[in-house]
Motif scaffolding. Structure first.
Motif, mmCIF file in Angstrom:
data_model
loop_
_atom_site.group_PDB
_atom_site.id
_atom_site.type_symbol
_atom_site.label_atom_id
_atom_site.label_comp_id
_atom_site.label_asym_id
_atom_site.label_seq_id
_atom_site.Cartn_x
_atom_site.Cartn_y
_atom_site.Cartn_z
ATOM 1 N N ALA A 48 0.827 -1.208 0.000
ATOM 2 C CA ALA A 48 0.000 0.000 0.000
ATOM 3 C C ALA A 48 0.859 1.255 0.000
ATOM 4 O O ALA A 48 0.604 2.209 -0.739
ATOM 5 C CB ALA A 48 -0.921 -0.017 1.220
ATOM 6 N N THR A 51 2.719 1.686 -3.426
ATOM 7 C CA THR A 51 1.809 2.034 -4.511
ATOM 8 C C THR A 51 1.406 3.500 -4.440
ATOM 9 O O THR A 51 1.379 4.213 -5.447
ATOM 10 C CB THR A 51 0.558 1.139 -4.466
ATOM 11 N N THR A 222 -3.154 -1.683 7.117
ATOM 12 C CA THR A 222 -2.926 -2.825 6.242
ATOM 13 C C THR A 222 -2.491 -4.040 7.041
ATOM 14 O O THR A 222 -2.947 -5.173 6.793
ATOM 15 C CB THR A 222 -1.860 -2.491 5.185
ATOM 16 N N LEU A 271 -5.041 -7.044 -9.151
ATOM 17 C CA LEU A 271 -3.935 -6.210 -8.677
ATOM 18 C C LEU A 271 -3.664 -4.968 -9.540
ATOM 19 O O LEU A 271 -3.367 -3.901 -8.990
ATOM 20 C CB LEU A 271 -2.661 -7.053 -8.554
ATOM 21 N N TRP A 274 -5.320 -1.808 -8.393
ATOM 22 C CA TRP A 274 -4.791 -1.086 -7.236
ATOM 23 C C TRP A 274 -4.028 0.153 -7.692
ATOM 24 O O TRP A 274 -4.313 1.277 -7.265
ATOM 25 C CB TRP A 274 -3.892 -2.034 -6.444
ATOM 26 N N ALA A 278 -5.253 4.086 -7.593
ATOM 27 C CA ALA A 278 -4.409 5.031 -6.847
ATOM 28 C C ALA A 278 -4.157 6.282 -7.677
ATOM 29 O O ALA A 278 -4.173 7.412 -7.151
ATOM 30 C CB ALA A 278 -3.088 4.367 -6.464
ATOM 31 N N MET A 350 -10.111 -3.042 -4.168
ATOM 32 C CA MET A 350 -9.015 -2.272 -4.768
ATOM 33 C C MET A 350 -9.310 -0.774 -4.760
ATOM 34 O O MET A 350 -8.403 0.043 -4.660
ATOM 35 C CB MET A 350 -8.775 -2.744 -6.209
ATOM 36 N N TRP A 351 -10.599 -0.425 -4.822
ATOM 37 C CA TRP A 351 -10.965 0.990 -4.798
ATOM 38 C C TRP A 351 -10.785 1.591 -3.392
ATOM 39 O O TRP A 351 -10.578 2.787 -3.245
ATOM 40 C CB TRP A 351 -12.412 1.156 -5.259
ATOM 41 N N MET A 353 -8.319 1.243 -1.250
ATOM 42 C CA MET A 353 -6.955 1.063 -0.765
ATOM 43 C C MET A 353 -6.275 2.375 -0.400
ATOM 44 O O MET A 353 -5.050 2.421 -0.246
ATOM 45 C CB MET A 353 -6.120 0.322 -1.819
#
Length: 411
Positions: A48, A51, A222, A271, A274, A278, A350-351, A353
């Protein structure tokens, strides 16, 4: 591409282990090799943090990215040392036999001690996966994963050929993970143009402390989420070992060999979202219609894969066990249902994160973990499928539904 490679090598691996050390030996092998999945230390929020750093840092020096790598590496170095020390200390006091329950065999303490050291060494090297995720080079991660499956099978086959006991087969599996992570660190360093291995090594130096970037706002929630998921979804073998015995552990592990690759495939497909989301959060966000289409697509994929593991899992699973125990349809239907509810949640997960979303996930997963563990203990009396049923109910009610509602409300 890596899914069939991993599936075939895992089937052959289990068939080889059962043939060499029997069902009880395989129960120990499966239990010990999956112990790392019960640790929340495999990432510590590095994915996290990195990214978000890559999405935000567009400078030539990339100081934020470098600082985040150093912070993540230091945390993982400390966690790896602590895990290795804990494994050795527990072995010296003979505690691993109690942890493993009825599946334990003579020499289990030494086996887990050596495995803990190998896993502790591989943990900081595993930072390469988070780096590759952050720069959207997931194809490299999964190619390495496929290569790791082949290497693991080769080393276990070598150990069997040398007449090694169950402990030798376990250590061969952990050694393969360590070697693959080392290679991954070299490749990831080249992808980002940074000496990743050298940065991991010097992350514990005092000078590196000044260069580190703060990651606690992402790493802490996380890590809580990971720990809760571990308690909920990765303790099933231990619960079965204490409640139902080693045969149930072996049956569960055989069925999980089909669920695991299918779940990994769906995760691999999710993945890239993600890193995409972001970047979207830095601009205008994701349209609700796009999120709905992605959710429907993942639900359909989960349904198709679920049907596939039910159809093929019973026959192939029984073959893996040399016909000594039978992998039932009820078990595979339970795994297929769990796969479906997880697939539906992937785009929305994923949204969410970002920092606020990660705090929300930490709460929902913590609640799910408590309900799941209690339900697993009671339902384990039904057999290998009992803990999976508990996972399906708790995940759907406490993770899937809240995550979908939050994601569509804010998209």
């Amino acid at each position: 591409m890596t899914l069939p490679v991993g599936a075939v090598t895992n089937l052959a691996l289990i068939h080889t282990v059962v043939g060499a050390v029997g069902v009880s030996g395989y129960a120990v092998f499966a239990l010990v090799t999956t112990l790392p999945t019960m640790l929340p230390a495999t990432d510590l929020g590095a994915g996290a943090a990195l990214t978000e750093a890559v999405a935000r840092d567009s400078s030539r020096e990339r100081r934020l990215v470098r600082g985040t790598v150093l912070s993540s590496a230091r945390n993982l170095m400390c966690a790896g040392a602590a895990i290795a020390a804990a494994g050795i200390i527990m072995a010296l006091f003979g505690m691993w036999d109690r942890v493993l329950g009825d599946a334990a065999q003579p020499g289990s303490d030494l086996t887990v001690a050596v495995a803990s050291v190998l896993f502790g060494c591989s943990l900081p090297l595993g930072l390469s996966r988070s780096v590759l995720l952050a720069v959207n080079r997931n194809e490299v991660t999964f190619l390495l994963q496929g290569a790791g499956c082949v290497l693991q099978f080769g080393l276990v086959l070598l150990a069997v050929g040398l007449g090694a006991p169950t402990g030798g087969l376990v250590c061969a599996a952990f050694l393969s993970q360590c070697l693959v992570n080392a290679v991954g660190a070299v490749i990831a360093g080249r992808c980002v143009g940074m000496p990743l291995l050298a940065m991991i090594a010097r992350s514990v130096r005092e000078r590196a402390l000044k260069e580190r970037a703060p990651i606690a706002h992402l790493a802490v929630p996380t890590s809580i989420t990971t720990a809760a998921a571990v308690v909920a979804l990765c303790t099933d073998r231990l619960v079965l070992s204490h409640v139902a015995g080693p045969t149930a552990v072996a049956v569960y592990s055989a069925g999980e060999q089909f669920f695991g690759p299918a779940s990994s495939l769906l995760t691999a497909a999710g993945l890239p979202l993600w890193a995409l989301f972001a970047r979207r959060r830095q601009s205008s966000g994701a349209p609700r219609r796009q999120l709905a289409k992605l959710t429907a697509a993942f639900a359909a994929a989960g349904l198709v894969l679920g049907i596939a593991i039910v159809v093929f899992g019973v026959v192939a699973g029984t073959w893996m066990m040399h016909g000594r125990i039978r992998v039932g349809t009820d078990l595979m239907v339970a795994f297929a249902t769990l796969l479906f509810v997880q697939a539906v949640a992937i785009p929305a997960a994923m949204w969410t994160m970002d920092a606020a979303g990660l705090r929300f996930k930490a709460i929902t997963y913590s609640l799910m973990a408590v309900v799941n563990l209690v339900g697993s203990i009671f339902l384990a009396r039904l057999g290998a499928e009992g803990p999976i049923i508990a996972s399906v109910v708790s995940y759907a009610a406490l993770v899937l539904v809240p995550t979908l509602l939050r994601a569509f409300r804010r998209a």
